[in-house]
Scaffold this motif. Structure first.
Motif, PDB file in Angstrom:
ATOM      1  N   PRO A   1       0.823  -1.203   0.000  1.00  0.00           N
ATOM      2  CA  PRO A   1       0.000   0.000   0.000  1.00  0.00           C
ATOM      3  C   PRO A   1       0.863   1.260   0.000  1.00  0.00           C
ATOM      4  O   PRO A   1       2.073   1.198   0.174  1.00  0.00           O
ATOM      5  CB  PRO A   1      -0.800  -0.121   1.303  1.00  0.00           C
ATOM      6  CG  PRO A   1       0.008  -1.025   2.168  1.00  0.00           C
ATOM      7  CD  PRO A   1       0.783  -1.917   1.253  1.00  0.00           C
ATOM      8  N   THR A   2       0.210   2.395  -0.189  1.00  0.00           N
ATOM      9  CA  THR A   2       0.913   3.676  -0.160  1.00  0.00           C
ATOM     10  C   THR A   2       1.549   3.858   1.217  1.00  0.00           C
ATOM     11  O   THR A   2       0.889   3.651   2.235  1.00  0.00           O
ATOM     12  CB  THR A   2      -0.084   4.825  -0.401  1.00  0.00           C
ATOM     13  OG1 THR A   2      -0.783   4.555  -1.606  1.00  0.00           O
ATOM     14  CG2 THR A   2       0.620   6.151  -0.492  1.00  0.00           C
ATOM     15  N   PRO A   3       2.833   4.242   1.253  1.00  0.00           N
ATOM     16  CA  PRO A   3       3.472   4.402   2.564  1.00  0.00           C
ATOM     17  C   PRO A   3       2.850   5.564   3.346  1.00  0.00           C
ATOM     18  O   PRO A   3       2.455   6.577   2.756  1.00  0.00           O
ATOM     19  CB  PRO A   3       4.935   4.692   2.233  1.00  0.00           C
ATOM     20  CG  PRO A   3       4.950   5.135   0.822  1.00  0.00           C
ATOM     21  CD  PRO A   3       3.745   4.537   0.152  1.00  0.00           C
ATOM     22  N   PRO A   4       2.742   5.429   4.658  1.00  0.00           N
ATOM     23  CA  PRO A   4       2.198   6.521   5.457  1.00  0.00           C
ATOM     24  C   PRO A   4       3.147   7.719   5.430  1.00  0.00           C
ATOM     25  O   PRO A   4       4.363   7.546   5.425  1.00  0.00           O
ATOM     26  CB  PRO A   4       2.094   5.920   6.866  1.00  0.00           C
ATOM     27  CG  PRO A   4       3.014   4.761   6.875  1.00  0.00           C
ATOM     28  CD  PRO A   4       3.120   4.269   5.468  1.00  0.00           C
ATOM     29  N   ARG A   5       2.571   8.907   5.405  1.00  0.00           N
ATOM     30  CA  ARG A   5       3.372  10.127   5.328  1.00  0.00           C
ATOM     31  C   ARG A   5       3.673  10.652   6.724  1.00  0.00           C
ATOM     32  O   ARG A   5       2.782  10.748   7.567  1.00  0.00           O
ATOM     33  CB  ARG A   5       2.634  11.190   4.529  1.00  0.00           C
ATOM     34  CG  ARG A   5       2.527  10.834   3.079  1.00  0.00           C
ATOM     35  CD  ARG A   5       1.783  11.891   2.307  1.00  0.00           C
ATOM     36  NE  ARG A   5       1.894  11.626   0.887  1.00  0.00           N
ATOM     37  CZ  ARG A   5       1.519  12.476  -0.038  1.00  0.00           C
ATOM     38  NH1 ARG A   5       0.981  13.637   0.295  1.00  0.00           N
ATOM     39  NH2 ARG A   5       1.641  12.174  -1.309  1.00  0.00           N
ATOM     40  N   LEU A   6       4.930  11.025   6.946  1.00  0.00           N
ATOM     41  CA  LEU A   6       5.401  11.493   8.244  1.00  0.00           C
ATOM     42  C   LEU A   6       6.116  12.826   8.087  1.00  0.00           C
ATOM     43  O   LEU A   6       6.994  12.968   7.242  1.00  0.00           O
ATOM     44  CB  LEU A   6       6.367  10.460   8.849  1.00  0.00           C
ATOM     45  CG  LEU A   6       7.141  10.880  10.097  1.00  0.00           C
ATOM     46  CD1 LEU A   6       6.201  11.139  11.275  1.00  0.00           C
ATOM     47  CD2 LEU A   6       8.171   9.810  10.458  1.00  0.00           C
ATOM     48  N   LEU A   7       5.740  13.774   8.921  1.00  0.00           N
ATOM     49  CA  LEU A   7       6.416  15.075   8.998  1.00  0.00           C
ATOM     50  C   LEU A   7       7.229  15.100  10.281  1.00  0.00           C
ATOM     51  O   LEU A   7       6.693  14.839  11.359  1.00  0.00           O
ATOM     52  CB  LEU A   7       5.385  16.209   9.002  1.00  0.00           C
ATOM     53  CG  LEU A   7       5.897  17.615   9.336  1.00  0.00           C
ATOM     54  CD1 LEU A   7       6.963  18.075   8.349  1.00  0.00           C
ATOM     55  CD2 LEU A   7       4.732  18.602   9.376  1.00  0.00           C
ATOM     56  N   ILE A   8       8.523  15.384  10.170  1.00  0.00           N
ATOM     57  CA  ILE A   8       9.391  15.523  11.340  1.00  0.00           C
ATOM     58  C   ILE A   8       9.723  16.999  11.489  1.00  0.00           C
ATOM     59  O   ILE A   8      10.262  17.613  10.574  1.00  0.00           O
ATOM     60  CB  ILE A   8      10.681  14.691  11.190  1.00  0.00           C
ATOM     61  CG1 ILE A   8      10.330  13.209  11.088  1.00  0.00           C
ATOM     62  CG2 ILE A   8      11.632  14.956  12.358  1.00  0.00           C
ATOM     63  CD1 ILE A   8      11.501  12.297  10.773  1.00  0.00           C
ATOM     64  N   VAL A   9       9.368  17.568  12.652  1.00  0.00           N
ATOM     65  CA  VAL A   9       9.601  18.984  12.918  1.00  0.00           C
ATOM     66  C   VAL A   9      10.578  19.099  14.080  1.00  0.00           C
ATOM     67  O   VAL A   9      10.240  18.773  15.224  1.00  0.00           O
ATOM     68  CB  VAL A   9       8.286  19.719  13.273  1.00  0.00           C
ATOM     69  CG1 VAL A   9       8.542  21.210  13.421  1.00  0.00           C
ATOM     70  CG2 VAL A   9       7.214  19.454  12.230  1.00  0.00           C
ATOM     71  N   ASP A  10      11.804  19.532  13.789  1.00  0.00           N
ATOM     72  CA  ASP A  10      12.828  19.667  14.819  1.00  0.00           C
ATOM     73  C   ASP A  10      13.821  20.723  14.362  1.00  0.00           C
ATOM     74  O   ASP A  10      14.237  20.713  13.206  1.00  0.00           O
ATOM     75  CB  ASP A  10      13.528  18.321  15.045  1.00  0.00           C
ATOM     76  CG  ASP A  10      14.268  18.268  16.371  1.00  0.00           C
ATOM     77  OD1 ASP A  10      15.115  19.158  16.630  1.00  0.00           O
ATOM     78  OD2 ASP A  10      13.998  17.338  17.150  1.00  0.00           O
ATOM     79  N   ASP A  11      14.206  21.625  15.266  1.00  0.00           N
ATOM     80  CA  ASP A  11      15.153  22.673  14.889  1.00  0.00           C
ATOM     81  C   ASP A  11      16.584  22.146  14.787  1.00  0.00           C
ATOM     82  O   ASP A  11      17.455  22.826  14.274  1.00  0.00           O
ATOM     83  CB  ASP A  11      15.085  23.867  15.841  1.00  0.00           C
ATOM     84  CG  ASP A  11      15.439  23.508  17.270  1.00  0.00           C
ATOM     85  OD1 ASP A  11      15.297  22.328  17.657  1.00  0.00           O
ATOM     86  OD2 ASP A  11      15.831  24.415  18.028  1.00  0.00           O
ATOM     87  N   ASP A  12      16.830  20.923  15.248  1.00  0.00           N
ATOM     88  CA  ASP A  12      18.128  20.271  15.091  1.00  0.00           C
ATOM     89  C   ASP A  12      18.103  19.538  13.746  1.00  0.00           C
ATOM     90  O   ASP A  12      17.580  18.425  13.635  1.00  0.00           O
ATOM     91  CB  ASP A  12      18.356  19.303  16.254  1.00  0.00           C
ATOM     92  CG  ASP A  12      19.695  18.584  16.173  1.00  0.00           C
ATOM     93  OD1 ASP A  12      20.322  18.555  15.083  1.00  0.00           O
ATOM     94  OD2 ASP A  12      20.122  18.020  17.202  1.00  0.00           O
TER      95      ASP A  12
END
Length: 194
Positions: free
Chosen positions: A3-14
């Motif tokens: 299936p379509t891979p799940p989308r992930l947003l990573i928010v980090d200032d590093d």
């Protein structure tokens, strides 16, 4: 077949941490994009429409807690995992109130992040295990030190972070309270038979 891979947003200032975690999560079946500040995070969320987000509590001068409702407004079904270097029950409670689904303390590994993101969902990402079983409630009570830590955090939240007022309400000296707050919380692991 897959299936379509799940989308992930990573928010980090590093940026280095974000890049390393992005690579690790990509190898675990996620399609990943990163953002290094709140402005970028808003833009990426609108364009990328991720189902998952790993959000750092501290984004330079900004607070990740404030970003949670905005990300949820952009993608209401998004599951948000808050990461922080300073674990506290008070912050965890506030994160959940604002719409986060889970909370982990840094340092954290990619397997723990994947588990936290996918917990409670029938996921298309394979963890290699059958997660249909609901975990049982712990049979042993929480350790006394853990209960004390949680109570201190609850009172500290009620006092809006005021150490002096918290110490007064708890009936302890301010320096004693500061020492207790400086210690890491007791882990909630089941005890092994000695």
């Amino acid at each position: 077949m897959s299936p379509t891979p799940p989308r992930l947003l990573i928010v980090d200032d590093d940026a280095v941490f974000a890049r390393v975690l992005a690579r690790a999560m990509d190898s675990r079946g996620f399609e990943v994009e990163t953002a290094n500040d709140a402005h970028q995070a808003r833009d990426v969320a609108q364009r990328f429409r991720p189902g998952y987000c790993v959000l750092d509590l501290k984004l330079g001068e900004e607070n990740g807690l404030r970003l949670i409702p905005e990300l949820k407004a952009a993608v209401p079904s998004m599951r948000i995992l808050l990461l922080t270097g300073y674990a506290s029950i008070a912050t965890a409670v506030e994160a959940i109130k604002r719409g986060a689904h889970d909370y982990l303390s840094k340092p954290v590994d990619a397997d723990a992040v994947a588990r936290a993101l996918l917990e409670g969902e029938s996921s298309s990402v394979s963890s290699g295990a059958d997660d249909d079983d609901t975990p049982d409630a712990p049979e042993a009570p929480l350790p006394l030190r853990r209960l004390e830590w949680e109570h201190i955090q609850r009172v500290l939240t009620e006092c809006d972070g005021n150490i002096s007022e918290t110490a007064r309400r708890l009936g302890m000296h301010r320096r004693t309270l500061q020492r207790k707050l400086a210690k890491h919380p007791v882990r909630e692991r089941p005890s092994r038979d000695d």
